[in-house]
Design a protein around this motif. Sequence first.
Motif, PDB file in Angstrom:
ATOM      1  N   VAL A   1       0.853  -1.187   0.000  1.00 52.16           N
ATOM      2  CA  VAL A   1       0.000   0.000   0.000  1.00 52.16           C
ATOM      3  C   VAL A   1       0.891   1.240   0.000  1.00 52.16           C
ATOM      4  CG1 VAL A   1      -1.714   1.309   1.335  1.00 52.16           C
ATOM      5  CG2 VAL A   1      -1.843  -1.197   1.220  1.00 52.16           C
ATOM      6  N   LYS A   2       0.553   2.219  -0.820  1.00 53.37           N
ATOM      7  CA  LYS A   2       1.263   3.491  -0.821  1.00 53.37           C
ATOM      8  C   LYS A   2       0.764   4.339   0.349  1.00 53.37           C
ATOM      9  CE  LYS A   2       3.649   2.892  -4.651  1.00 53.37           C
ATOM     10  NZ  LYS A   2       5.129   2.803  -4.655  1.00 53.37           N
ATOM     11  N   VAL A   3       1.693   4.989   1.042  1.00 53.17           N
ATOM     12  CA  VAL A   3       1.345   5.736   2.247  1.00 53.17           C
ATOM     13  C   VAL A   3       1.722   7.207   2.093  1.00 53.17           C
ATOM     14  CG1 VAL A   3       1.802   6.025   4.719  1.00 53.17           C
ATOM     15  CG2 VAL A   3       1.569   3.720   3.740  1.00 53.17           C
ATOM     16  N   ILE A   4       0.744   8.071   2.384  1.00 57.29           N
ATOM     17  CA  ILE A   4       0.965   9.513   2.469  1.00 57.29           C
ATOM     18  C   ILE A   4       0.831   9.893   3.934  1.00 57.29           C
ATOM     19  CG2 ILE A   4       0.078  11.796   1.846  1.00 57.29           C
ATOM     20  CD1 ILE A   4      -1.057  10.453  -0.717  1.00 57.29           C
ATOM     21  N   GLY A   5       1.863  10.475   4.503  1.00 58.24           N
ATOM     22  CA  GLY A   5       1.818  10.895   5.897  1.00 58.24           C
ATOM     23  C   GLY A   5       1.652  12.390   6.015  1.00 58.24           C
ATOM     24  N   VAL A   6       0.754  12.814   6.903  1.00 56.17           N
ATOM     25  CA  VAL A   6       0.553  14.230   7.187  1.00 56.17           C
ATOM     26  C   VAL A   6       0.911  14.435   8.650  1.00 56.17           C
ATOM     27  CG1 VAL A   6      -1.001  16.195   7.006  1.00 56.17           C
ATOM     28  CG2 VAL A   6      -1.369  14.185   5.550  1.00 56.17           C
ATOM     29  N   THR A   7       1.981  15.174   8.904  1.00 53.70           N
ATOM     30  CA  THR A   7       2.526  15.256  10.257  1.00 53.70           C
ATOM     31  C   THR A   7       3.313  16.539  10.420  1.00 53.70           C
ATOM     32  OG1 THR A   7       3.848  14.002  11.883  1.00 53.70           O
ATOM     33  CG2 THR A   7       4.664  14.047   9.612  1.00 53.70           C
ATOM     34  N   SER A   8       3.695  16.844  11.646  1.00 51.85           N
ATOM     35  CA  SER A   8       4.613  17.948  11.902  1.00 51.85           C
ATOM     36  C   SER A   8       6.000  17.348  12.093  1.00 51.85           C
ATOM     37  CB  SER A   8       4.201  18.736  13.149  1.00 51.85           C
ATOM     38  OG  SER A   8       5.200  19.678  13.481  1.00 51.85           O
ATOM     39  N   VAL A   9       6.865  17.560  11.138  1.00 53.13           N
ATOM     40  CA  VAL A   9       8.199  16.965  11.167  1.00 53.13           C
ATOM     41  C   VAL A   9       8.996  17.453  12.380  1.00 53.13           C
ATOM     42  CG1 VAL A   9      10.383  16.832   9.906  1.00 53.13           C
ATOM     43  CG2 VAL A   9       8.219  16.584   8.680  1.00 53.13           C
ATOM     44  N   ALA A  10       8.658  18.608  12.896  1.00 48.92           N
ATOM     45  CA  ALA A  10       9.382  19.160  14.051  1.00 48.92           C
ATOM     46  C   ALA A  10       9.357  18.223  15.251  1.00 48.92           C
ATOM     47  CB  ALA A  10       8.798  20.516  14.436  1.00 48.92           C
TER      48      ALA A  10
ATOM     49  N   ALA B   1      -4.858  27.834  21.817  1.00 48.67           N
ATOM     50  CA  ALA B   1      -5.290  28.102  20.438  1.00 48.67           C
ATOM     51  C   ALA B   1      -4.541  27.225  19.421  1.00 48.67           C
ATOM     52  CB  ALA B   1      -5.149  29.581  20.083  1.00 48.67           C
ATOM     53  N   PRO B   2      -4.919  25.944  19.320  1.00 46.16           N
ATOM     54  CA  PRO B   2      -4.285  25.050  18.354  1.00 46.16           C
ATOM     55  C   PRO B   2      -4.742  25.328  16.924  1.00 46.16           C
ATOM     56  CG  PRO B   2      -6.062  23.907  19.484  1.00 46.16           C
ATOM     57  CD  PRO B   2      -5.916  25.242  20.161  1.00 46.16           C
ATOM     58  N   ALA B   3      -3.829  25.157  15.967  1.00 45.09           N
ATOM     59  CA  ALA B   3      -4.138  25.420  14.561  1.00 45.09           C
ATOM     60  C   ALA B   3      -3.952  24.187  13.681  1.00 45.09           C
ATOM     61  CB  ALA B   3      -3.260  26.552  14.029  1.00 45.09           C
ATOM     62  N   SER B   4      -3.652  23.043  14.270  1.00 44.75           N
ATOM     63  CA  SER B   4      -3.327  21.863  13.454  1.00 44.75           C
ATOM     64  C   SER B   4      -4.502  21.402  12.598  1.00 44.75           C
ATOM     65  CB  SER B   4      -2.852  20.714  14.342  1.00 44.75           C
ATOM     66  OG  SER B   4      -3.838  20.327  15.276  1.00 44.75           O
ATOM     67  N   THR B   5      -5.724  21.486  13.115  1.00 44.06           N
ATOM     68  CA  THR B   5      -6.877  21.025  12.334  1.00 44.06           C
ATOM     69  C   THR B   5      -7.085  21.896  11.105  1.00 44.06           C
ATOM     70  OG1 THR B   5      -7.925  20.187  14.346  1.00 44.06           O
ATOM     71  CG2 THR B   5      -9.327  20.459  12.410  1.00 44.06           C
ATOM     72  N   VAL B   6      -6.971  23.206  11.285  1.00 46.37           N
ATOM     73  CA  VAL B   6      -7.134  24.131  10.159  1.00 46.37           C
ATOM     74  C   VAL B   6      -6.110  23.838   9.066  1.00 46.37           C
ATOM     75  CG1 VAL B   6      -6.986  26.550   9.451  1.00 46.37           C
ATOM     76  CG2 VAL B   6      -8.089  25.959  11.613  1.00 46.37           C
ATOM     77  N   VAL B   7      -4.859  23.724   9.470  1.00 46.70           N
ATOM     78  CA  VAL B   7      -3.776  23.569   8.503  1.00 46.70           C
ATOM     79  C   VAL B   7      -3.806  22.183   7.853  1.00 46.70           C
ATOM     80  CG1 VAL B   7      -1.276  23.575   8.193  1.00 46.70           C
ATOM     81  CG2 VAL B   7      -2.357  25.246   9.711  1.00 46.70           C
ATOM     82  N   THR B   8      -4.005  21.151   8.656  1.00 46.18           N
ATOM     83  CA  THR B   8      -4.005  19.791   8.109  1.00 46.18           C
ATOM     84  C   THR B   8      -5.169  19.579   7.161  1.00 46.18           C
ATOM     85  OG1 THR B   8      -2.945  18.988  10.132  1.00 46.18           O
ATOM     86  CG2 THR B   8      -3.965  17.350   8.704  1.00 46.18           C
ATOM     87  N   SER B   9      -6.337  20.079   7.515  1.00 54.82           N
ATOM     88  CA  SER B   9      -7.493  19.950   6.617  1.00 54.82           C
ATOM     89  C   SER B   9      -7.237  20.676   5.302  1.00 54.82           C
ATOM     90  CB  SER B   9      -8.756  20.494   7.285  1.00 54.82           C
ATOM     91  OG  SER B   9      -9.152  19.667   8.354  1.00 54.82           O
ATOM     92  N   ALA B  10      -6.632  21.859   5.387  1.00 51.34           N
ATOM     93  CA  ALA B  10      -6.329  22.607   4.164  1.00 51.34           C
ATOM     94  C   ALA B  10      -5.324  21.852   3.299  1.00 51.34           C
ATOM     95  CB  ALA B  10      -5.790  23.991   4.520  1.00 51.34           C
ATOM     96  N   LEU B  11      -4.319  21.271   3.925  1.00 48.21           N
ATOM     97  CA  LEU B  11      -3.337  20.482   3.182  1.00 48.21           C
ATOM     98  C   LEU B  11      -4.012  19.330   2.438  1.00 48.21           C
ATOM     99  CD1 LEU B  11      -0.124  20.031   5.387  1.00 48.21           C
ATOM    100  CD2 LEU B  11      -0.203  20.696   2.981  1.00 48.21           C
ATOM    101  N   LEU B  12      -4.888  18.614   3.135  1.00 46.09           N
ATOM    102  CA  LEU B  12      -5.528  17.465   2.498  1.00 46.09           C
ATOM    103  C   LEU B  12      -6.499  17.896   1.399  1.00 46.09           C
ATOM    104  CD1 LEU B  12      -6.177  14.851   5.330  1.00 46.09           C
ATOM    105  CD2 LEU B  12      -4.520  14.805   3.467  1.00 46.09           C
ATOM    106  N   GLN B  13      -7.199  19.000   1.593  1.00 46.90           N
ATOM    107  CA  GLN B  13      -8.089  19.462   0.530  1.00 46.90           C
ATOM    108  C   GLN B  13      -7.288  19.925  -0.686  1.00 46.90           C
ATOM    109  OE1 GLN B  13     -11.108  18.869   0.276  1.00 46.90           O
ATOM    110  NE2 GLN B  13     -11.773  18.434   2.364  1.00 46.90           N
TER     111      GLN B  13
END
Length: 251
Positions: free
Chosen positions: A139-148, A192-204
């Motif tokens: 299976v090909k895998v795309i990871g969405v994460t904070s590399v930091a 004030a977390p922003a991960s949902t906003v940014v990750t959703s935008a990346l996936l869209q």
Amino acid sequence: MSDRTLAGQFFDAAIGLLQRVRDEEAESVTAAGTLLADTVADGGRLFAFGAGHSSLAAQDVVYRAGGLALMNLLAVPGAVGVDVMPATLGSALERVDGLATAVLDSSPIRSGDALVIVSLSGRNALPVEMAMNARALGVKVIGVTSVAYATRTTSRHVSGTYLKDHCDVVLDSKIAVGDAELTLDTVPAPFAPASTVVTSALLQAVMATTAGVLADRGIEPPLLRSGNVDGGHEWNGKVFEQYADRIFYRR
């Protein structure tokens, strides 16, 4: 001058992060969208997974008006959201060795499919094991994460590795360790977390790229329309019928 209220500061922070991922992750977004387009064109199926709040971005691309009909949620009972009681159980399940193996073994995923794995930290056993085992299945895998997180935290997987180490494409959300954009002298914890906003935008952005790549190849993207516009249900019904063998959320 930008609004310096707390609300304005959060919007500024989120916009800044969105601009960073737009500019710095453009090649990875194109690679991820092309990978999904290749999978669709070759008859493969698409899956998305995320644990805890990372699941929100995964769910956002499943059964979605304007989205790809072929994207299926790979759910892990108890780890998908905060509906499990107590909510802390979901966090505990992310650290359980072997859980991802059991989930993959009981899922319809197979060689030739593609799996998007969303994990902000990428350090827990569940996303790491899922990525490792999915790739072993072909299976090909795309990871969405904070590399930091890989430089500021320790891995919780026995291998000592992170999600980013087991992906065909990595999308770096650029979210700071701790996922909180604001601080105040009078408030003891950052907020004030922003991960949902940014990750959703990346996936869209990836989904949009996938649709465009398919169209460029003369393949009509299997897109869903809103059920709240006239003709939407009829349109979706035809898509469901045409791709019935690759859509699992209707069974």
